[in-house]
Design a protein around this motif. Structure first.
Motif, PDB file in Angstrom:
ATOM      1  N   GLU A 117      48.571  48.498  31.629  1.00 15.48           N
ATOM      2  CA  GLU A 117      48.722  47.513  32.699  1.00 15.48           C
ATOM      3  C   GLU A 117      50.150  47.000  32.676  1.00 15.48           C
ATOM      4  O   GLU A 117      50.669  46.609  31.622  1.00 15.48           O
ATOM      5  CB  GLU A 117      47.739  46.353  32.504  1.00 15.48           C
ATOM      6  CG  GLU A 117      47.781  45.312  33.615  1.00 15.48           C
ATOM      7  CD  GLU A 117      46.659  44.289  33.465  1.00 15.48           C
ATOM      8  OE1 GLU A 117      45.587  44.505  34.063  1.00 15.48           O
ATOM      9  OE2 GLU A 117      46.852  43.295  32.738  1.00 15.48           O
ATOM     10  N   ASN A 169      45.045  38.606  35.724  1.00 18.39           N
ATOM     11  CA  ASN A 169      43.821  38.877  34.962  1.00 18.39           C
ATOM     12  C   ASN A 169      42.558  38.799  35.806  1.00 18.39           C
ATOM     13  O   ASN A 169      41.446  38.923  35.274  1.00 18.39           O
ATOM     14  CB  ASN A 169      43.709  37.915  33.777  1.00 18.39           C
ATOM     15  CG  ASN A 169      43.548  36.460  34.211  1.00 18.39           C
ATOM     16  OD1 ASN A 169      43.534  36.155  35.407  1.00 18.39           O
ATOM     17  ND2 ASN A 169      43.440  35.566  33.242  1.00 18.39           N
ATOM     18  N   GLY A 170      42.698  38.576  37.105  1.00 20.39           N
ATOM     19  CA  GLY A 170      41.546  38.542  37.991  1.00 20.39           C
ATOM     20  C   GLY A 170      40.975  37.164  38.240  1.00 20.39           C
ATOM     21  O   GLY A 170      40.077  37.014  39.083  1.00 20.39           O
ATOM     22  N   ASP A 171      41.456  36.135  37.538  1.00 19.18           N
ATOM     23  CA  ASP A 171      40.969  34.774  37.784  1.00 19.18           C
ATOM     24  C   ASP A 171      41.480  34.277  39.133  1.00 19.18           C
ATOM     25  O   ASP A 171      42.677  34.400  39.441  1.00 19.18           O
ATOM     26  CB  ASP A 171      41.450  33.820  36.687  1.00 19.18           C
ATOM     27  CG  ASP A 171      40.777  34.085  35.349  1.00 19.18           C
ATOM     28  OD1 ASP A 171      39.750  34.784  35.335  1.00 19.18           O
ATOM     29  OD2 ASP A 171      41.290  33.593  34.321  1.00 19.18           O
ATOM     30  N   SER A 194      44.148  36.186  43.379  1.00 18.24           N
ATOM     31  CA  SER A 194      43.924  35.989  41.948  1.00 18.24           C
ATOM     32  C   SER A 194      45.205  36.179  41.162  1.00 18.24           C
ATOM     33  O   SER A 194      46.196  36.732  41.652  1.00 18.24           O
ATOM     34  CB  SER A 194      42.858  36.965  41.432  1.00 18.24           C
ATOM     35  OG  SER A 194      43.419  38.239  41.170  1.00 18.24           O
ATOM     36  N   ALA A 248      44.413  43.149  30.399  1.00 17.19           N
ATOM     37  CA  ALA A 248      43.813  41.837  30.138  1.00 17.19           C
ATOM     38  C   ALA A 248      42.341  41.789  30.528  1.00 17.19           C
ATOM     39  O   ALA A 248      41.525  41.197  29.820  1.00 17.19           O
ATOM     40  CB  ALA A 248      44.594  40.758  30.891  1.00 17.19           C
ATOM     41  N   ASN A 249      41.988  42.389  31.660  1.00 20.97           N
ATOM     42  CA  ASN A 249      40.613  42.333  32.162  1.00 20.97           C
ATOM     43  C   ASN A 249      40.218  43.732  32.623  1.00 20.97           C
ATOM     44  O   ASN A 249      40.556  44.160  33.721  1.00 20.97           O
ATOM     45  CB  ASN A 249      40.510  41.334  33.318  1.00 20.97           C
ATOM     46  CG  ASN A 249      39.102  41.222  33.878  1.00 20.97           C
ATOM     47  OD1 ASN A 249      38.174  41.880  33.414  1.00 20.97           O
ATOM     48  ND2 ASN A 249      38.935  40.390  34.894  1.00 20.97           N
ATOM     49  N   LYS A 250      39.507  44.427  31.771  1.00 21.80           N
ATOM     50  CA  LYS A 250      39.164  45.824  32.065  1.00 21.80           C
ATOM     51  C   LYS A 250      38.210  45.956  33.243  1.00 21.80           C
ATOM     52  O   LYS A 250      38.138  47.010  33.882  1.00 21.80           O
ATOM     53  CB  LYS A 250      38.594  46.484  30.808  1.00 21.80           C
ATOM     54  CG  LYS A 250      39.625  46.626  29.684  1.00 21.80           C
ATOM     55  CD  LYS A 250      39.022  47.277  28.449  1.00 21.80           C
ATOM     56  CE  LYS A 250      40.100  47.601  27.405  1.00 21.80           C
ATOM     57  NZ  LYS A 250      40.870  46.439  26.971  1.00 21.80           N
ATOM     58  N   ASP A 251      37.468  44.888  33.563  1.00 18.39           N
ATOM     59  CA  ASP A 251      36.531  44.949  34.689  1.00 18.39           C
ATOM     60  C   ASP A 251      37.251  45.158  36.023  1.00 18.39           C
ATOM     61  O   ASP A 251      36.647  45.653  36.980  1.00 18.39           O
ATOM     62  CB  ASP A 251      35.699  43.668  34.760  1.00 18.39           C
ATOM     63  CG  ASP A 251      34.714  43.552  33.606  1.00 18.39           C
ATOM     64  OD1 ASP A 251      34.425  44.591  32.971  1.00 18.39           O
ATOM     65  OD2 ASP A 251      34.248  42.434  33.327  1.00 18.39           O
ATOM     66  N   LEU A 252      38.530  44.771  36.103  1.00 16.83           N
ATOM     67  CA  LEU A 252      39.283  44.978  37.337  1.00 16.83           C
ATOM     68  C   LEU A 252      39.488  46.460  37.635  1.00 16.83           C
ATOM     69  O   LEU A 252      39.812  46.824  38.770  1.00 16.83           O
ATOM     70  CB  LEU A 252      40.647  44.288  37.248  1.00 16.83           C
ATOM     71  CG  LEU A 252      40.665  42.761  37.341  1.00 16.83           C
ATOM     72  CD1 LEU A 252      42.086  42.244  37.162  1.00 16.83           C
ATOM     73  CD2 LEU A 252      40.100  42.299  38.679  1.00 16.83           C
ATOM     74  N   GLN A 265      35.572  42.843  43.364  1.00 16.56           N
ATOM     75  CA  GLN A 265      36.685  42.860  42.408  1.00 16.56           C
ATOM     76  C   GLN A 265      37.570  44.103  42.490  1.00 16.56           C
ATOM     77  O   GLN A 265      38.343  44.375  41.576  1.00 16.56           O
ATOM     78  CB  GLN A 265      36.174  42.704  40.968  1.00 16.56           C
ATOM     79  CG  GLN A 265      35.435  41.403  40.708  1.00 16.56           C
ATOM     80  CD  GLN A 265      36.369  40.198  40.719  1.00 16.56           C
ATOM     81  OE1 GLN A 265      37.168  40.014  39.819  1.00 16.56           O
ATOM     82  NE2 GLN A 265      36.265  39.382  41.758  1.00 16.56           N
TER      83      GLN A 265
END
Length: 587
Positions: free
Chosen positions: A557, A207-209, A204, A542-546, A243
């Motif tokens: 980050e 940002n996890g994408d 990825s 950017a992506n807190k779920d990570l 993730q």
């Protein structure tokens, strides 16, 4: 008499020529060849990828190609070179197998061993063979001492390697190989609370994408196809199905983090504390024409054994970047993006060389576009394609440029051009005459530059709530030098080019906030602007779920950022009132 005189002249001239020729030959003898590898060695299409710190090579059970000398502490005998290992006589990470050691069937038997203070990792034997014109790698990926024996892949795995570059100009190729295994829960090199990361893996962006479907959900013992991606600065991550981020296959850079890896969370920790939920993943420039492999395998990572700061190794599945084809020097291409910081605007566009970067929302940045080096005219356009402002820009190879469309102190639209430094190099001022030793390289940077795009704020300073200056303190403040002009008394539309970046790193565990102050040249930081919402380190995520998948957020980050005050007090829309925004420049 004249004949004799002429003969003497001719003889003297001949002697002079002979003497000069002799001198010329003598001078050639004084030339020295200082190359480490002086012999031309033809390599085969076979390569060994050494992921477990083997350092000695024997072929055909009899011929030692390395020095088999253990370091005695002097540092002298350790560097004894050999014909095929001309750097230090030892096997490194990769080895292109010479054609000379292949037999008549284009094969040979290889045995790898470890000689030195490493953990006992045993020996491994395998045969390599050229079967056609396609290149192959032999991944030596684990020691059976540290993993459970039920892995599907062989201990040395033969994997094809692509030797053709990307088809599209300005792109590179990348793939992922999953050689992970279940780590033993006890024994040397393991701790009982080591996180279980054995899974299918997805490559990825930061940002996890997922970067591509073909590099997603790669099963154990399998590898993906190569995919082509535009060149640029990336922080690739390897994610499990739920993730969670994998750590990198080497320990975090001590100079940048003073940290190790917490076995329970696979994240960076400091001084025998719980993991801080931020995993080390290098930020790297992937250049046009390069071909790369990201491989996951069990690796030895440091973790703290006591509060005194002593390290011991612990095995965990981690990823590493292998260069399959070294990219040529980029002497042509540059990157440019547009940022909409124009108060009162809707979507704007930027026209450059007939190409239009469309529909950039207020407070947002466009994706990067590739251009060949040269001089260009930039035009900012409104929704009706009316020209709002123009400027000229000179793009050189490898440039990374942000064109900020904003409003100056007189209320006129302008374009401020900022050349971003995403190289990882940081200049350190000092006494060296030629600056050779006055720079450091960051693998895990957290660098930001600051801008004032609010036309009603003639001087703006960014600081902590107490007025203390921002950025890493202590020793890091000396190591990562920044001039105060980078964040103090910034004028509308001004671009600082001398030491423009602030190293925001410091301690992994230290939270921070950034506030805006109305300052003056003789009064810094000045008056705090309470109506402006401050930003915290966690606003850079950017992506807190990570991170929350492991239970908590880190303090920040890592990456390359621009922080800007945009907007106008005269704007009628609340969305266009002054506010602080963050633009991230790496993916």
């Amino acid at each position: 008499m004249g004949v004799i005189r002429n003969f003497i002249y001719i003889l003297s001239f001949a002697l002079i020529l002979i003497t000069l020729q002799a001198c010329k030959k003598d001078k050639i003898g004084f030339q020295e060849d200082n190359r480490i590898q002086q012999e031309v060695i033809n390599t085969s299409k076979l390569r060994v990828i050494n992921l477990i710190d083997m350092n000695q090579v024997i072929v055909n059970n009899r011929d030692s190609l390395t020095n088999f000398i253990q370091d005695d502490g002097s540092g002298q005998n350790y560097l004894k070179r050999t014909r095929y290992f001309s750097l230090n006589g030892r096997l490194g990470k990769t080895w292109n197998i010479p054609q000379a050691i292949l037999n008549s069937t284009k094969a040979t038997d290889i045995r790898l061993e470890a000689n030195g203070p490493q953990l006992s990792i045993g020996k491994v034997s395998f045969q390599v063979k050229e079967t056609d014109t396609r290149a192959k790698d032999y991944y030596v990926w684990t020691s059976e001492k540290f993993v459970e024996p039920d892995y599907p892949q062989s201990r040395v795995l033969e994997i094809p390697r692509d030797e053709t570059g990307p088809q599209r100009a300005g792109y590179f190729k990348i793939r992922i190989i999953n050689l992970a295994a279940k780590i033993k829960s006890s024994g040397q090199g393991t701790t009982p609370d080591t996180e279980d990361l054995l899974d299918q893996y997805t490559l990825s962006y930061a940002n996890g994408d997922a970067i591509h479907q073909r590099t997603s959900q790669i099963a154990q013992g399998k590898w993906s196809e190569y995919v082509e991606i535009p060149y640029g600065t990336y922080q690739f991550r390897v994610l499990t199905s739920d993730q969670r981020q994998l750590p990198y296959g080497q320990n975090p850079p001590v100079a940048e983090t003073t940290a190790a890896v917490d076995p329970a969370t696979s994240s960076i920790t400091e001084r025998f504390q719980k993991g801080q939920y931020i995993s080390f993943a290098p930020i790297k420039n992937y250049m046009p024409g390069g071909v790369y492999t990201i491989v996951i395998s069990p690796r030895s990572l440091n973790h703290y054994m006591d509060e005194g700061g002593s390290f011991i190794p612990n095995f965990q599945n981690a990823f590493e970047i292998i260069e399959d084809i070294a990219p040529p020097a980029n002497i042509t291409l540059a990157h440019l993006q547009a940022v909409n910081a124009l108060p009162g605007s809707s979507d704007i566009s930027l026209r450059i060389a007939g190409q239009i970067i469309n529909q950039i929302a207020y407070g947002k940045a466009s994706p990067y576009q590739m251009f060949t080096k040269g001089s260009y005219k930039l035009e900012a356009l409104d929704a009706n394609q009316k020209v709002l402002a123009t400027t000229d820009v000179l793009l050189d190879a490898n440039d990374n440029v942000s064109a900020w469309v904003n409003q100056n102190a007189q209320g006129q639209t302008q374009i401020s051009v900022a050349h971003n430094n995403l190289t990882g190099y940081w200049y350190v001022p000092g006494g060296q005459d030629n600056a050779v030793y006055n720079q450091i390289t960051q693998l895990f940077p957290f660098n930001a530059r600051f801008f004032n795009f609010c036309p009603e704020e003639p001087y703006l300073t960014f600081a902590q709530r107490t007025g203390e200056k921002i950025g890493a303190g202590g020793g890091a403040e000396q190591q990562y030098y920044t001039e105060p002009a980078a964040f103090q008394n910034l004028q509308p539309g001004q671009v600082i080019n001398r030491y423009p970046y602030v190293n925001m790193g410091g301690a992994i565990t230290a939270p921070f906030n950034i506030y805006a102050f109305q300052s003056k040249p003789n009064s810094v930081p000045g008056n705090w602007l309470p109506d402006l919402k401050n930003i915290s380190g966690q606003d850079f995520i950017a992506n807190k779920d990570l991170y929350t998948v492991r239970g908590n957020l880190p303090t920040h980050e890592r990456g390359y950022y621009s922080v800007a005050l945009i907007g106008s007090y005269k704007a009628t829309s609340p969305a266009h009132k002054p506010k602080i925004i963050i633009i991230k420049h790496n993916q």
